[in-house]
Motif scaffolding. Structure first.
Motif, mmCIF file in Angstrom:
data_model
loop_
_atom_site.group_PDB
_atom_site.id
_atom_site.type_symbol
_atom_site.label_atom_id
_atom_site.label_comp_id
_atom_site.label_asym_id
_atom_site.label_seq_id
_atom_site.Cartn_x
_atom_site.Cartn_y
_atom_site.Cartn_z
ATOM 1 N N LEU A 1 -5.596 -3.764 -11.812
ATOM 2 C CA LEU A 1 -5.008 -5.048 -12.174
ATOM 3 C C LEU A 1 -3.485 -5.022 -12.167
ATOM 4 O O LEU A 1 -2.845 -5.974 -12.603
ATOM 5 C CB LEU A 1 -5.524 -5.484 -13.547
ATOM 6 C CG LEU A 1 -6.947 -6.063 -13.484
ATOM 7 C CD1 LEU A 1 -7.649 -5.964 -14.813
ATOM 8 C CD2 LEU A 1 -6.902 -7.499 -12.997
ATOM 9 N N ALA A 2 -2.889 -3.948 -11.639
ATOM 10 C CA ALA A 2 -1.437 -3.929 -11.452
ATOM 11 C C ALA A 2 -1.075 -4.928 -10.354
ATOM 12 O O ALA A 2 -1.546 -4.820 -9.214
ATOM 13 C CB ALA A 2 -0.975 -2.530 -11.059
ATOM 14 N N ILE B 1 -4.137 12.107 -13.492
ATOM 15 C CA ILE B 1 -3.817 12.276 -12.077
ATOM 16 C C ILE B 1 -4.361 11.080 -11.299
ATOM 17 O O ILE B 1 -5.378 10.489 -11.665
ATOM 18 C CB ILE B 1 -4.406 13.587 -11.501
ATOM 19 C CG1 ILE B 1 -5.924 13.656 -11.725
ATOM 20 C CG2 ILE B 1 -3.704 14.791 -12.102
ATOM 21 C CD1 ILE B 1 -6.599 14.847 -11.058
ATOM 22 N N ALA B 2 -3.666 10.720 -10.240
ATOM 23 C CA ALA B 2 -4.103 9.638 -9.347
ATOM 24 C C ALA B 2 -3.791 10.056 -7.918
ATOM 25 O O ALA B 2 -2.675 10.491 -7.626
ATOM 26 C CB ALA B 2 -3.399 8.329 -9.687
ATOM 27 N N LYS C 1 0.846 -1.187 0.000
ATOM 28 C CA LYS C 1 0.000 0.000 0.000
ATOM 29 C C LYS C 1 0.882 1.238 0.000
ATOM 30 O O LYS C 1 1.766 1.377 0.857
ATOM 31 C CB LYS C 1 -0.907 0.024 1.236
ATOM 32 C CG LYS C 1 -1.940 -1.089 1.273
ATOM 33 C CD LYS C 1 -2.831 -0.971 2.511
ATOM 34 C CE LYS C 1 -3.851 -2.095 2.558
ATOM 35 N NZ LYS C 1 -4.732 -1.990 3.750
ATOM 36 N N PHE C 2 0.649 2.113 -0.947
ATOM 37 C CA PHE C 2 1.315 3.410 -0.912
ATOM 38 C C PHE C 2 0.730 4.228 0.240
ATOM 39 O O PHE C 2 -0.419 4.029 0.640
ATOM 40 C CB PHE C 2 1.109 4.155 -2.235
ATOM 41 C CG PHE C 2 2.012 3.708 -3.341
ATOM 42 C CD1 PHE C 2 3.215 4.355 -3.577
ATOM 43 C CD2 PHE C 2 1.663 2.638 -4.151
ATOM 44 C CE1 PHE C 2 4.060 3.946 -4.595
ATOM 45 C CE2 PHE C 2 2.496 2.216 -5.181
ATOM 46 C CZ PHE C 2 3.694 2.870 -5.406
ATOM 47 N N TYR D 1 -2.442 -0.387 -7.515
ATOM 48 C CA TYR D 1 -2.835 0.432 -8.658
ATOM 49 C C TYR D 1 -1.658 1.037 -9.419
ATOM 50 O O TYR D 1 -1.864 1.891 -10.278
ATOM 51 C CB TYR D 1 -3.788 1.549 -8.217
ATOM 52 C CG TYR D 1 -5.201 1.067 -7.938
ATOM 53 C CD1 TYR D 1 -6.234 1.328 -8.831
ATOM 54 C CD2 TYR D 1 -5.505 0.357 -6.788
ATOM 55 C CE1 TYR D 1 -7.536 0.893 -8.580
ATOM 56 C CE2 TYR D 1 -6.800 -0.087 -6.524
ATOM 57 C CZ TYR D 1 -7.809 0.184 -7.426
ATOM 58 O OH TYR D 1 -9.091 -0.260 -7.181
ATOM 59 N N SER D 2 -0.428 0.586 -9.169
ATOM 60 C CA SER D 2 0.729 1.194 -9.841
ATOM 61 C C SER D 2 1.198 0.340 -11.015
ATOM 62 O O SER D 2 1.962 -0.622 -10.845
ATOM 63 C CB SER D 2 1.895 1.397 -8.864
ATOM 64 O OG SER D 2 3.004 1.958 -9.559
ATOM 65 N N LEU D 3 0.763 0.701 -12.217
ATOM 66 C CA LEU D 3 1.246 0.018 -13.411
ATOM 67 C C LEU D 3 2.701 0.383 -13.704
ATOM 68 O O LEU D 3 3.425 -0.392 -14.333
ATOM 69 C CB LEU D 3 0.367 0.373 -14.612
ATOM 70 C CG LEU D 3 -1.047 -0.236 -14.581
ATOM 71 C CD1 LEU D 3 -1.891 0.339 -15.713
ATOM 72 C CD2 LEU D 3 -1.002 -1.755 -14.673
#
Length: 451
Positions: free
Chosen positions: A330-331, A224-225, A177-178, A389-391
């Motif tokens: 799906l990362a 943006i995320a 988790k970021f 969520y980090s591709l």
């Protein structure tokens, strides 16, 4: 010194990268960002990830509800991007003041789509014919670069504490988790032509073809995320802007127009007609862009009747079969071989070919449009590690293992490469084992055993 050990000493003497956040066992000459004229990588972007988040004032977006004031929220995030000091100069270079608190992801500079050497752009999905306009052909490219704020950089730093051997939580432990309040923004540039809304857009130089000179690419969109604690079903809020002319103000950020914002995938929500808009509640879309980025008048652009699937959010460079959150959810490591990251059914000038039944659409929504918390897997039946969520993180790990498999990363194999996608999986104890075997064979020739 016998021939075998002489060759090992030669290997140890290779010129290696030494920039903070990079692997010292990866020769900079093997980086796609390597500048042969300067004999080094000259990109100015930060990879000196902080160990902890430095104190800073609250972000502009923190006090704004993305559900009730989505435009104010996107404007506030854009203000933080603007405060970075980012600019594009007349020479086509992206610039940011030294020390600005924005960092890039590591290991994105290897392979055919790796960071090019002028601005550090990486190759994205190429739009299909008719994706960008009702008449746009295929064959255009999209190249992009993204940055993470201090919180995101702390997250990257924990994974890449050893850039040569990154670590992720064990499969049976809570997923990566970021930190909350992580923000990333990504700028996408294209060589697409014939798009009226890009007339006057700022351009950057990019070395997208190793056999030709750097080319000019126009700014197309900005993504943006935000890891927002109020996004209680996914942990993430994602938005997209396009550059829309004519140029005004600074001709750069002043021309960014929000396409929309989303914080959920609206699970199980669909219409039986593929080209219809479903009653979506977790995306906000700028309807003023109908006829610009997707179909306006009914029947005028059957290939792209919506920005993202049935009214969910996606940008013009993105796959309309999907959405921002669906794709990024799906990362994972390794990637799910069944779901991949987007649906893959063909879409022609008049929609899907062959047409999708309501059962097909329902299954598509069930498979891809789930609300998944950061740190969880969309499909927990496939053994993998979520990447929150980090591709970019997934792409970096993939390229690292590719470098290992191809013998460009030297020494011990990164442990995560033992479970990489099959194409880049390395189970040998050392990346350069085939090279060492060749050295060993030369030893037999140089130093035959004594009788």
């Amino acid at each position: 010194m016998n021939g075998f050990f002489a060759k090992l000493v030669l290997l140890a003497a290779l010129p290696l990268a030494a920039q903070a956040g990079t692997c010292s066992r990866f020769d900079a000459k093997n980086s796609t960002a390597y500048d042969p004229a300067a004999k080094k990588i000259t990109l100015p972007w930060r990879t000196d990830y902080p160990a902890s988040v430095p104190s800073h004032p609250p972000y502009s977006w923190e006090s704004i509800s993305f559900k009730t004031s989505w435009r104010r929220y996107t404007d506030a995030v854009l203000k933080d991007v603007r405060d970075s000091g980012i600019s594009i100069n007349s020479a086509g270079k992206i610039r940011m003041p030294a020390g600005s608190p924005w960092w890039i992801a590591p290991w994105m500079d290897y392979g055919s789509n790796g960071r090019e050497r002028v601005n550090g752009l990486t190759k994205e999905r190429s739009p299909d014919p008719l994706d960008l306009s009702p008449t746009s052909p295929g064959g255009f490219d999209v190249w992009a670069i993204g940055w993470y704020n201090s919180e995101g950089a702390v997250g990257l730093g924990k994974v890449f504490a050893d850039p040569c051997d990154p670590v992720l939580p064990a499969r049976d432990a809570p997923g990566l988790k970021f930190p909350d309040k992580t923000v990333s923004f990504k700028m996408l540039f294209s060589n697409a032509t014939g798009l009226d809304y890009l007339d006057g857009a700022p351009t950057v130089l990019a070395k997208i073809d190793k056999n030709s000179r750097a080319k000019r690419l126009k700014l197309l969109q900005v993504d943006i995320a935000i890891r927002d604690p109020d996004a209680d079903e996914t942990d993430w809020v994602m938005g997209t802007f396009i550059w829309k002319g004519p140029a005004r103000g600074d001709g750069f950020l002043d021309n960014l127009v929000p396409v929309g914002l989303m914080w959920g995938n609206d699970p199980n929500v669909h219409d039986a007609n593929w080209g219809a808009w479903a009653p979506i509640k977790q995306s906000r879309i700028n309807k003023d862009l109908a006829g610009v980025l997707w179909q306006g008048t009914p029947g005028s652009w059957l290939h792209r009747p919506f920005p993202g699937f049935q009214g969910r959010l996606n940008g013009p460079a993105d796959n309309m079969r999907s959405s921002c959150l669906s794709c990024h959810a799906l990362a994972q490591w390794p990637r799910n071989p069944t779901l991949s990251i987007v649906p893959t059914y063909p879409v022609g000038p008049n929609g899907p070919q062959p047409p999708l039944s309501e059962a097909d659409i329902e299954k598509n929504v069930s498979d891809y449009f789930r609300n998944t918390r950061g740190g969880d897997l969309v499909d927990p039946t496939f053994p993998a590690r979520p990447l929150d969520y980090s591709l970019q993180l997934e792409a970096g790990l993939t390229r690292m293992c590719q470098a290992c498999k191809e013998g460009k990363l030297l020494g011990p194999t990164p442990k995560l490469c033992n479970e990489a996608p099959t194409r880049y999986r390395v189970t040998a104890p050392a990346c350069d084992l085939p090279l060492l075997r060749r050295v060993f064979m030369n030893r037999i020739e140089d130093d035959p055993p004594r009788q």
